[in-house]
Scaffold this motif. Structure first.
Motif, PDB file in Angstrom:
ATOM      1  N   VAL A 159       0.839  -1.204   0.000  1.00 37.88           N
ATOM      2  CA  VAL A 159       0.000   0.000   0.000  1.00 37.88           C
ATOM      3  C   VAL A 159       0.870   1.249   0.000  1.00 37.88           C
ATOM      4  O   VAL A 159       0.620   2.205  -0.752  1.00 37.88           O
ATOM      5  CB  VAL A 159      -0.962  -0.007   1.207  1.00 37.88           C
ATOM      6  N   PHE A 218       2.310   1.723  -3.449  1.00 43.56           N
ATOM      7  CA  PHE A 218       1.295   2.165  -4.409  1.00 43.56           C
ATOM      8  C   PHE A 218       0.874   3.616  -4.141  1.00 43.56           C
ATOM      9  O   PHE A 218       0.532   4.348  -5.079  1.00 43.56           O
ATOM     10  CB  PHE A 218       0.087   1.237  -4.376  1.00 43.56           C
ATOM     11  N   GLU A 219       0.889   4.027  -2.877  1.00 43.36           N
ATOM     12  CA  GLU A 219       0.609   5.435  -2.572  1.00 43.36           C
ATOM     13  C   GLU A 219       1.688   6.333  -3.173  1.00 43.36           C
ATOM     14  O   GLU A 219       1.387   7.404  -3.728  1.00 43.36           O
ATOM     15  CB  GLU A 219       0.523   5.633  -1.059  1.00 43.36           C
ATOM     16  N   ARG A 237       1.093   6.501  -6.824  1.00 45.28           N
ATOM     17  CA  ARG A 237      -0.029   7.404  -7.132  1.00 45.28           C
ATOM     18  C   ARG A 237       0.413   8.857  -7.051  1.00 45.28           C
ATOM     19  O   ARG A 237       0.056   9.675  -7.915  1.00 45.28           O
ATOM     20  CB  ARG A 237      -1.182   7.134  -6.157  1.00 45.28           C
ATOM     21  N   LEU A 289      -3.753   0.686  -6.004  1.00 40.98           N
ATOM     22  CA  LEU A 289      -3.890   1.094  -4.607  1.00 40.98           C
ATOM     23  C   LEU A 289      -5.191   0.558  -4.010  1.00 40.98           C
ATOM     24  O   LEU A 289      -5.209   0.053  -2.873  1.00 40.98           O
ATOM     25  CB  LEU A 289      -3.836   2.616  -4.516  1.00 40.98           C
TER      26      LEU A 289
END
Length: 204
Positions: free
Chosen positions: A171, A174-175, A178, A197
């Protein structure tokens, strides 16, 4: 002269390697600068590799005149990608290492990060170290197109973490992907980052 990434972006559509290959071939045939023409020819080989026409890709690379460090880096990258895509990452690693060595000039950082990113894919045991080296190379960069590499680097790290069952770490990666996509990426990359995410958060 070195092939600009902006021009290459205009020629490439990775969802259509056959069409991209045709455009790249026409561009190479019409290019007067020998070094730029050679770089374009390496991308014709890449398009063939993406169509799993591996022998043809190697043959296309055999015809490339290694005019300078940029051509050498691109040719080695595509030799490595052919082997990695054909299911032989161990054979790809020496080519990616050669690409990394060839792209040592400050103006070739885009290709250096590409080589490091491919090493992180092919050399799974050292993936984190190669990825860290790629991020370190980007620390001195202010070009937005080159910094876009952070999207792929964080995204790939996220999937490695997820595959290893490290959902919380995935996570986080993926944050970061992003955030990088929002700053430097394309709308498609933002969408993919949101989807990755969401998938990882669902597993928490």
């Amino acid at each position: 002269m070195t092939l600009s990434q902006a021009r290459l972006d205009e020629l490439w559509d990775f969802s259509d390697p056959a069409g991209s290959g045709a455009r790249l071939r026409r561009a190479a045939e019409g290019e007067d600068d020998a070094a730029v023409r050679a770089e374009l020819q390496t991308q014709v080989a890449r398009a063939l590799g993406l169509q799993e026409r591996f022998a043809e890709a190697d043959a296309a690379l055999d015809a490339v005149a290694i005019a300078d460090d940029a051509v050498a880096a691109r040719a080695a990258l595509e030799r490595g990608r052919v082997r990695n895509s054909a299911g032989d990452p161990d054979a790809a690693i020496p080519y990616f290492t050669a690409a990394l060595d060839a792209a040592s000039r400050p103006d070739l950082v885009f290709l250096r990060v590409d080589a490091l990113h491919m090493l992180a894919i092919a050399d799974a045991e050292q993936a984190d170290a190669w990825t860290d080296a790629a991020h370190a190379a980007l620390d001195a960069v202010d070009d937005p197109r080159t910094l876009r590499w952070r999207v792929a680097l964080h995204n790939n790290t996220g999937w490695r973490r997820l595959d290893a069952g490290r959902v919380g770490d995935a996570v986080t990666s993926f944050e970061l992907a992003r955030d990088a996509a929002a700053r430097w990426g394309t709308p498609q990359q933002v969408q993919w980052a949101d989807e990755a995410l969401a998938e990882a958060r669902f597993l928490l």
